[in-house]
Design a protein around this motif. Sequence first.
Motif, mmCIF file in Angstrom:
data_model
loop_
_atom_site.group_PDB
_atom_site.id
_atom_site.type_symbol
_atom_site.label_atom_id
_atom_site.label_comp_id
_atom_site.label_asym_id
_atom_site.label_seq_id
_atom_site.Cartn_x
_atom_site.Cartn_y
_atom_site.Cartn_z
ATOM 1 N N PRO A 93 0.808 -1.223 0.000
ATOM 2 C CA PRO A 93 0.000 0.000 0.000
ATOM 3 C C PRO A 93 0.842 1.276 0.000
ATOM 4 O O PRO A 93 0.542 2.229 -0.724
ATOM 5 C CB PRO A 93 -0.837 -0.122 1.281
ATOM 6 N N ASP A 94 1.924 1.299 0.788
ATOM 7 C CA ASP A 94 2.765 2.489 0.802
ATOM 8 C C ASP A 94 3.555 2.629 -0.496
ATOM 9 O O ASP A 94 3.783 3.736 -0.992
ATOM 10 C CB ASP A 94 3.683 2.533 2.031
ATOM 11 N N GLY A 95 3.961 1.513 -1.089
ATOM 12 C CA GLY A 95 4.640 1.558 -2.382
ATOM 13 C C GLY A 95 3.723 2.085 -3.478
ATOM 14 O O GLY A 95 4.136 2.885 -4.332
ATOM 15 N N LYS A 96 2.470 1.669 -3.436
ATOM 16 C CA LYS A 96 1.476 2.148 -4.413
ATOM 17 C C LYS A 96 1.278 3.651 -4.274
ATOM 18 O O LYS A 96 1.222 4.387 -5.267
ATOM 19 C CB LYS A 96 0.158 1.404 -4.216
ATOM 20 N N ALA A 97 1.163 4.112 -3.030
ATOM 21 C CA ALA A 97 0.989 5.546 -2.791
ATOM 22 C C ALA A 97 2.208 6.325 -3.275
ATOM 23 O O ALA A 97 2.076 7.387 -3.891
ATOM 24 C CB ALA A 97 0.744 5.798 -1.305
ATOM 25 N N LEU A 98 3.390 5.791 -3.019
ATOM 26 C CA LEU A 98 4.619 6.431 -3.486
ATOM 27 C C LEU A 98 4.638 6.517 -5.008
ATOM 28 O O LEU A 98 4.936 7.566 -5.585
ATOM 29 C CB LEU A 98 5.844 5.664 -2.981
ATOM 30 N N LYS A 99 4.282 5.432 -5.654
ATOM 31 C CA LYS A 99 4.262 5.377 -7.122
ATOM 32 C C LYS A 99 3.313 6.418 -7.703
ATOM 33 O O LYS A 99 3.605 7.046 -8.718
ATOM 34 C CB LYS A 99 3.865 3.962 -7.565
ATOM 35 N N GLU A 100 2.189 6.616 -7.035
ATOM 36 C CA GLU A 100 1.204 7.579 -7.514
ATOM 37 C C GLU A 100 1.619 9.027 -7.240
ATOM 38 O O GLU A 100 1.255 9.936 -7.973
ATOM 39 C CB GLU A 100 -0.153 7.297 -6.876
ATOM 40 N N THR A 101 2.385 9.240 -6.186
ATOM 41 C CA THR A 101 2.745 10.582 -5.756
ATOM 42 C C THR A 101 4.080 11.066 -6.317
ATOM 43 O O THR A 101 4.289 12.264 -6.497
ATOM 44 C CB THR A 101 2.802 10.637 -4.215
ATOM 45 N N LEU A 102 4.976 10.145 -6.611
ATOM 46 C CA LEU A 102 6.330 10.507 -7.039
ATOM 47 C C LEU A 102 6.368 11.489 -8.210
ATOM 48 O O LEU A 102 7.110 12.481 -8.152
ATOM 49 C CB LEU A 102 7.141 9.246 -7.352
ATOM 50 N N PRO A 103 5.582 11.293 -9.266
ATOM 51 C CA PRO A 103 5.641 12.261 -10.376
ATOM 52 C C PRO A 103 5.310 13.693 -9.942
ATOM 53 O O PRO A 103 5.974 14.647 -10.359
ATOM 54 C CB PRO A 103 4.614 11.723 -11.378
ATOM 55 N N ASP A 104 4.309 13.847 -9.079
ATOM 56 C CA ASP A 104 3.946 15.177 -8.596
ATOM 57 C C ASP A 104 5.060 15.764 -7.723
ATOM 58 O O ASP A 104 5.398 16.946 -7.841
ATOM 59 C CB ASP A 104 2.640 15.109 -7.801
ATOM 60 N N ALA A 105 5.646 14.938 -6.874
ATOM 61 C CA ALA A 105 6.729 15.411 -6.004
ATOM 62 C C ALA A 105 7.931 15.860 -6.828
ATOM 63 O O ALA A 105 8.553 16.888 -6.526
ATOM 64 C CB ALA A 105 7.135 14.306 -5.026
ATOM 65 N N LEU A 106 8.262 15.121 -7.867
ATOM 66 C CA LEU A 106 9.367 15.513 -8.744
ATOM 67 C C LEU A 106 9.056 16.810 -9.485
ATOM 68 O O LEU A 106 9.890 17.715 -9.555
ATOM 69 C CB LEU A 106 9.661 14.406 -9.758
ATOM 70 N N GLU A 107 7.863 16.876 -10.023
ATOM 71 C CA GLU A 107 7.462 18.048 -10.812
ATOM 72 C C GLU A 107 7.464 19.326 -9.989
ATOM 73 O O GLU A 107 7.857 20.380 -10.467
ATOM 74 C CB GLU A 107 6.062 17.806 -11.396
ATOM 75 N N HIS A 108 7.031 19.213 -8.731
ATOM 76 C CA HIS A 108 6.865 20.406 -7.900
ATOM 77 C C HIS A 108 7.895 20.512 -6.781
ATOM 78 O O HIS A 108 7.654 21.164 -5.770
ATOM 79 C CB HIS A 108 5.435 20.446 -7.347
ATOM 80 N N GLU A 109 9.038 19.861 -6.968
ATOM 81 C CA GLU A 109 10.179 19.964 -6.051
ATOM 82 C C GLU A 109 9.820 19.608 -4.605
ATOM 83 O O GLU A 109 10.329 20.198 -3.662
ATOM 84 C CB GLU A 109 10.800 21.360 -6.140
ATOM 85 N N CYS A 110 8.927 18.663 -4.466
ATOM 86 C CA CYS A 110 8.554 18.112 -3.157
ATOM 87 C C CYS A 110 7.989 19.186 -2.221
ATOM 88 O O CYS A 110 8.112 19.087 -1.007
ATOM 89 C CB CYS A 110 9.773 17.420 -2.518
ATOM 90 N N VAL A 111 7.339 20.204 -2.776
ATOM 91 C CA VAL A 111 6.814 21.286 -1.939
ATOM 92 C C VAL A 111 5.695 20.809 -1.015
ATOM 93 O O VAL A 111 5.477 21.411 0.030
ATOM 94 C CB VAL A 111 6.323 22.501 -2.764
ATOM 95 N N LYS A 112 5.009 19.732 -1.364
ATOM 96 C CA LYS A 112 3.947 19.203 -0.513
ATOM 97 C C LYS A 112 4.459 18.147 0.460
ATOM 98 O O LYS A 112 3.694 17.588 1.228
ATOM 99 C CB LYS A 112 2.832 18.598 -1.361
ATOM 100 N N CYS A 113 5.757 17.861 0.410
ATOM 101 C CA CYS A 113 6.337 16.857 1.303
ATOM 102 C C CYS A 113 6.437 17.403 2.722
ATOM 103 O O CYS A 113 6.746 18.576 2.921
ATOM 104 C CB CYS A 113 7.738 16.467 0.832
ATOM 105 N N THR A 114 6.208 16.528 3.691
ATOM 106 C CA THR A 114 6.448 16.902 5.080
ATOM 107 C C THR A 114 7.965 16.927 5.293
ATOM 108 O O THR A 114 8.728 16.421 4.468
ATOM 109 C CB THR A 114 5.820 15.881 6.049
ATOM 110 N N GLY A 115 8.403 17.471 6.398
ATOM 111 C CA GLY A 115 9.833 17.485 6.715
ATOM 112 C C GLY A 115 10.411 16.085 6.752
ATOM 113 O O GLY A 115 11.513 15.834 6.249
ATOM 114 N N LYS A 116 9.676 15.158 7.316
ATOM 115 C CA LYS A 116 10.128 13.760 7.403
ATOM 116 C C LYS A 116 10.250 13.147 5.999
ATOM 117 O O LYS A 116 11.177 12.401 5.712
ATOM 118 C CB LYS A 116 9.146 12.966 8.268
ATOM 119 N N GLN A 117 9.321 13.480 5.119
ATOM 120 C CA GLN A 117 9.368 12.969 3.754
ATOM 121 C C GLN A 117 10.571 13.540 3.006
ATOM 122 O O GLN A 117 11.245 12.819 2.273
ATOM 123 C CB GLN A 117 8.069 13.290 3.028
ATOM 124 N N LYS A 118 10.854 14.812 3.185
ATOM 125 C CA LYS A 118 12.021 15.425 2.538
ATOM 126 C C LYS A 118 13.309 14.794 3.037
ATOM 127 O O LYS A 118 14.203 14.493 2.262
ATOM 128 C CB LYS A 118 12.039 16.931 2.780
#
Length: 120
Positions: free
Chosen positions: A49-74
């Motif tokens: 489940p976490d891998g699936k969520a990562l797969k779905e979110t990774l393109p957005d995080a790359l495109e937007h420089e991880c601006v929606k990432c929490t500190g722990k995620q960064k």
Amino acid sequence: MACVAVTWARPESTYTDKWDSINVDEILESNRLLKGYVDCLLGKGRCTPDGKALKETLPDALEHECVKCTGKQKSGADKVIRHLVNKRPDLWKELAVKYDPDNIYQARYKDKIDAVKGSA
């Protein structure tokens, strides 16, 4: 590239912190776990489940420089990038081919990638 802790996007300002408790070090230290995540991201294997969520979110995080990432995620993303660049360049290249075929993000993040080389 592989923001292991980055997950489902919400309309709010950050991704959910549901997966922030994942032990990134444990994943990076286990070839089996790391390969499972990479295979999931590459579409070569089943996703947790976490891998699936990562797969779905990774393109957005790359495109937007991880601006929606929490500190722990960064922090987790930085750790994963450092590990892949220095210890698993084969996996780094496979992920780059999949998520950055036009070398857009490699160019955008060149300074950051160069800064972690050799600092495993």
